[in-house]
Design a protein around this motif. Structure first.
Motif, PDB file in Angstrom:
ATOM      1  N   GLU A   1       0.829  -1.205   0.000  1.00  0.00           N
ATOM      2  CA  GLU A   1       0.000   0.000   0.000  1.00  0.00           C
ATOM      3  C   GLU A   1       0.868   1.261   0.000  1.00  0.00           C
ATOM      4  O   GLU A   1       1.364   1.684   1.041  1.00  0.00           O
ATOM      5  N   PRO A   2       1.071   1.900  -1.158  1.00  0.00           N
ATOM      6  CA  PRO A   2       1.856   3.138  -1.199  1.00  0.00           C
ATOM      7  C   PRO A   2       1.148   4.325  -0.555  1.00  0.00           C
ATOM      8  O   PRO A   2       1.797   5.297  -0.150  1.00  0.00           O
ATOM      9  N   TYR A   3      -0.193   4.274  -0.493  1.00  0.00           N
ATOM     10  CA  TYR A   3      -0.952   5.400   0.036  1.00  0.00           C
ATOM     11  C   TYR A   3      -2.263   4.860   0.580  1.00  0.00           C
ATOM     12  O   TYR A   3      -2.969   4.120  -0.110  1.00  0.00           O
ATOM     13  N   GLY A   4      -2.570   5.195   1.837  1.00  0.00           N
ATOM     14  CA  GLY A   4      -3.836   4.709   2.352  1.00  0.00           C
ATOM     15  C   GLY A   4      -3.975   4.820   3.849  1.00  0.00           C
ATOM     16  O   GLY A   4      -3.090   5.309   4.551  1.00  0.00           O
ATOM     17  N   SER A   5      -5.104   4.324   4.333  1.00  0.00           N
ATOM     18  CA  SER A   5      -5.471   4.462   5.737  1.00  0.00           C
ATOM     19  C   SER A   5      -5.270   3.190   6.542  1.00  0.00           C
ATOM     20  O   SER A   5      -5.600   3.154   7.722  1.00  0.00           O
ATOM     21  N   THR A   6      -4.720   2.145   5.930  1.00  0.00           N
ATOM     22  CA  THR A   6      -4.556   0.896   6.663  1.00  0.00           C
ATOM     23  C   THR A   6      -3.651   1.076   7.869  1.00  0.00           C
ATOM     24  O   THR A   6      -3.954   0.609   8.961  1.00  0.00           O
ATOM     25  N   GLY A   7      -2.543   1.752   7.682  1.00  0.00           N
ATOM     26  CA  GLY A   7      -1.628   1.975   8.792  1.00  0.00           C
ATOM     27  C   GLY A   7      -1.593   3.401   9.273  1.00  0.00           C
ATOM     28  O   GLY A   7      -0.810   3.746  10.170  1.00  0.00           O
TER      29      GLY A   7
ATOM     30  N   THR B   1      -4.880   9.202   9.256  1.00  0.00           N
ATOM     31  CA  THR B   1      -4.946  10.615   8.897  1.00  0.00           C
ATOM     32  C   THR B   1      -5.014  10.780   7.385  1.00  0.00           C
ATOM     33  O   THR B   1      -4.221  10.198   6.648  1.00  0.00           O
ATOM     34  N   ILE B   2      -5.986  11.573   6.928  1.00  0.00           N
ATOM     35  CA  ILE B   2      -6.031  11.955   5.517  1.00  0.00           C
ATOM     36  C   ILE B   2      -5.069  13.121   5.351  1.00  0.00           C
ATOM     37  O   ILE B   2      -5.312  14.218   5.874  1.00  0.00           O
ATOM     38  N   PRO B   3      -3.951  12.918   4.674  1.00  0.00           N
ATOM     39  CA  PRO B   3      -2.928  13.968   4.636  1.00  0.00           C
ATOM     40  C   PRO B   3      -3.344  15.219   3.870  1.00  0.00           C
ATOM     41  O   PRO B   3      -2.842  16.305   4.153  1.00  0.00           O
ATOM     42  N   ASP B   4      -4.258  15.063   2.904  1.00  0.00           N
ATOM     43  CA  ASP B   4      -4.588  16.208   2.059  1.00  0.00           C
ATOM     44  C   ASP B   4      -5.905  15.927   1.354  1.00  0.00           C
ATOM     45  O   ASP B   4      -5.968  15.050   0.493  1.00  0.00           O
ATOM     46  N   ILE B   5      -6.967  16.672   1.680  1.00  0.00           N
ATOM     47  CA  ILE B   5      -8.262  16.407   1.048  1.00  0.00           C
ATOM     48  C   ILE B   5      -8.304  16.882  -0.399  1.00  0.00           C
ATOM     49  O   ILE B   5      -9.260  16.588  -1.116  1.00  0.00           O
ATOM     50  N   SER B   6      -7.260  17.582  -0.847  1.00  0.00           N
ATOM     51  CA  SER B   6      -7.199  17.972  -2.250  1.00  0.00           C
ATOM     52  C   SER B   6      -6.556  16.897  -3.113  1.00  0.00           C
ATOM     53  O   SER B   6      -6.505  17.023  -4.333  1.00  0.00           O
ATOM     54  N   ASN B   7      -6.068  15.821  -2.468  1.00  0.00           N
ATOM     55  CA  ASN B   7      -5.525  14.698  -3.217  1.00  0.00           C
ATOM     56  C   ASN B   7      -6.596  14.194  -4.188  1.00  0.00           C
ATOM     57  O   ASN B   7      -7.770  14.079  -3.818  1.00  0.00           O
ATOM     58  N   PRO B   8      -6.243  13.888  -5.434  1.00  0.00           N
ATOM     59  CA  PRO B   8      -7.269  13.521  -6.415  1.00  0.00           C
ATOM     60  C   PRO B   8      -8.071  12.277  -6.034  1.00  0.00           C
ATOM     61  O   PRO B   8      -9.251  12.174  -6.378  1.00  0.00           O
ATOM     62  N   PHE B   9      -7.457  11.340  -5.314  1.00  0.00           N
ATOM     63  CA  PHE B   9      -8.206  10.149  -4.898  1.00  0.00           C
ATOM     64  C   PHE B   9      -9.221  10.488  -3.809  1.00  0.00           C
ATOM     65  O   PHE B   9     -10.347   9.981  -3.816  1.00  0.00           O
ATOM     66  N   ILE B  10      -8.830  11.338  -2.866  1.00  0.00           N
ATOM     67  CA  ILE B  10      -9.763  11.763  -1.820  1.00  0.00           C
ATOM     68  C   ILE B  10     -10.876  12.597  -2.435  1.00  0.00           C
ATOM     69  O   ILE B  10     -12.053  12.466  -2.069  1.00  0.00           O
ATOM     70  N   ARG B  11     -10.524  13.444  -3.398  1.00  0.00           N
ATOM     71  CA  ARG B  11     -11.553  14.235  -4.080  1.00  0.00           C
ATOM     72  C   ARG B  11     -12.566  13.334  -4.762  1.00  0.00           C
ATOM     73  O   ARG B  11     -13.776  13.603  -4.736  1.00  0.00           O
ATOM     74  N   ALA B  12     -12.096  12.251  -5.371  1.00  0.00           N
ATOM     75  CA  ALA B  12     -13.011  11.307  -6.017  1.00  0.00           C
ATOM     76  C   ALA B  12     -13.913  10.642  -4.983  1.00  0.00           C
ATOM     77  O   ALA B  12     -15.123  10.497  -5.193  1.00  0.00           O
ATOM     78  N   SER B  13     -13.334  10.239  -3.858  1.00  0.00           N
ATOM     79  CA  SER B  13     -14.114   9.558  -2.822  1.00  0.00           C
ATOM     80  C   SER B  13     -15.156  10.470  -2.188  1.00  0.00           C
ATOM     81  O   SER B  13     -16.197   9.994  -1.718  1.00  0.00           O
ATOM     82  N   LEU B  14     -14.867  11.787  -2.165  1.00  0.00           N
ATOM     83  CA  LEU B  14     -15.790  12.760  -1.569  1.00  0.00           C
ATOM     84  C   LEU B  14     -16.618  13.494  -2.615  1.00  0.00           C
ATOM     85  O   LEU B  14     -17.382  14.403  -2.274  1.00  0.00           O
ATOM     86  N   ASP B  15     -16.459  13.099  -3.868  1.00  0.00           N
ATOM     87  CA  ASP B  15     -17.223  13.727  -4.930  1.00  0.00           C
ATOM     88  C   ASP B  15     -18.714  13.555  -4.660  1.00  0.00           C
ATOM     89  O   ASP B  15     -19.172  12.514  -4.177  1.00  0.00           O
ATOM     90  N   GLU B  16     -19.485  14.593  -4.973  1.00  0.00           N
ATOM     91  CA  GLU B  16     -20.919  14.563  -4.662  1.00  0.00           C
ATOM     92  C   GLU B  16     -21.618  13.396  -5.353  1.00  0.00           C
ATOM     93  O   GLU B  16     -22.512  12.760  -4.771  1.00  0.00           O
TER      94      GLU B  16
END
Length: 327
Positions: free
Chosen positions: A131-137, A140-155
């Motif tokens: 896992e190069p990036y994630g919440s398993t370990g 903390t969400i390091p940056d809500i502007s991250n494109p993956f987080i933006r996709a997950s929070l997309d309306e």
């Protein structure tokens, strides 16, 4: 055997049985939907609105089959797939991740050499995943502007999750993962086997293929349509919270027609929504690494307590997005 050991074993068994009964009671529909999820259900009723045709179609597909497929370009017009690719390339290239990949490949070799038997160490748990990036370990969400987080929070994504579950969802996890290849013929291992996730009665995961998965040997996500709660096969090898349900090898194929097994071979940029309380498996690749992002939506009643930590200002996000991140 010492009497004290027998007593401890008996007490532990009683506690385990009581906890399983507690989990089963929580999953009863009236308890789960009307009582434990009363707040998110009310919020959803306040916030839901007429959806566009794509969101409506995906929710309908999920209600019928437990799975729906679209693409980044179609679902997220405001998110450039190239940005997701750039972030993925940089994350995977990090020296620490490259070291982990080398280490995990050795673990796979050791497991295969030992006949597929785990050697009593947690290091063999999902040795085929890095896992190069994630919440398993890291919660903390390091940056809500991250494109993956933006996709997950997309309306749209949140309205798909809310429309399917009938309540405002929580974003419980996020993970960009490298799935490493195993030798052809290797025994399916952990999530490579058919299973049901135990964390919630209904849940939804969004999967984004970051590499082409065009052939069966490239690790496609596989799902039994209609195995979600309320579906035709919803009670076949049912959930057994708090543990995941892993039917014995070959048992699923004996009772499930091949016509309802959906193997998601598709190009990079494909988006899959699936209720993983339904029967599914994936990541069995024998040809090359598979890269995939996963975002997880649970209800407030989930056994996996919501604990993502956000340090950014979320006041400008939509009400559904704020609720998805709130403790």
């Amino acid at each position: 055997m010492p009497k004290s050991y027998n007593t401890m074993s008996y007490v532990r068994t009683v506690k385990d049985n009581i906890f399983r009964m507690y989990c089963s009671t929580r999953n009863l529909w009236p308890v789960w939907f009307y009582y434990l999820n009363n707040e998110p259900r009310r919020l959803w009723n306040q916030e839901k609105k007429e959806t566009d045709s794509l969101v409506g179609k995906i929710v309908a597909d999920l209600a019928r089959d437990g799975i729906a497929v679209t693409s980044v370009a179609e679902l997220f017009p405001g998110i450039n797939f190239a940005d997701l690719q750039s972030f993925t390339t940089e994350a995977v290239a990090h020296p620490r991740i490259q070291e982990e990949i080398t280490s995990h490949n050795r673990m796979i070799d050791d497991r295969i050499a030992s006949g597929g038997v785990r050697k009593g160490s947690k290091k063999y748990l999902k040795d085929f995943i890095v896992e190069p990036y994630g919440s398993t370990g890291n919660d903390t969400i390091p940056d809500i502007s991250n494109p993956f987080i933006r996709a997950s929070l997309d309306e749209r994504a949140l309205r798909i999750a809310g429309g399917y579950m009938g309540l405002a969802p929580k974003l419980r996890g996020f993970s960009l993962r490298v799935t490493l290849p195993v030798p052809a013929g290797a025994t399916e291992y952990f999530s490579q086997r058919w299973h049901r996730d135990p964390e919630d009665k209904k849940m939804l995961k969004i999967f984004i293929y970051m590499t082409d998965v065009l052939k069966p040997d490239e690790g496609p996500f596989i799902y039994i349509k209609g195995s979600q709660p309320g579906g035709r096969f919803g009670r076949v090898f049912p959930q057994a919270p708090p543990a995941a349900m892993y039917p014995i090898a070959g048992a699923v194929e004996k009772v499930i027609p091949s016509s309802v097994i959906q193997t998601c071979t598709a190009p990079a940029g494909t988006v899959i929504f699936a209720d993983t309380s339904g029967l599914h498996k994936g990541g069995y690749t024998t040809s090359r690494p598979r890269l995939m992002y996963t975002g997880t939506y649970y209800s407030q009643a989930s056994l996996a307590k919501h604990r993502l930590i956000v340090r950014d200002d979320i006041t400008k996000l939509s009400r559904l997005a704020r609720y998805a991140l709130e403790q």
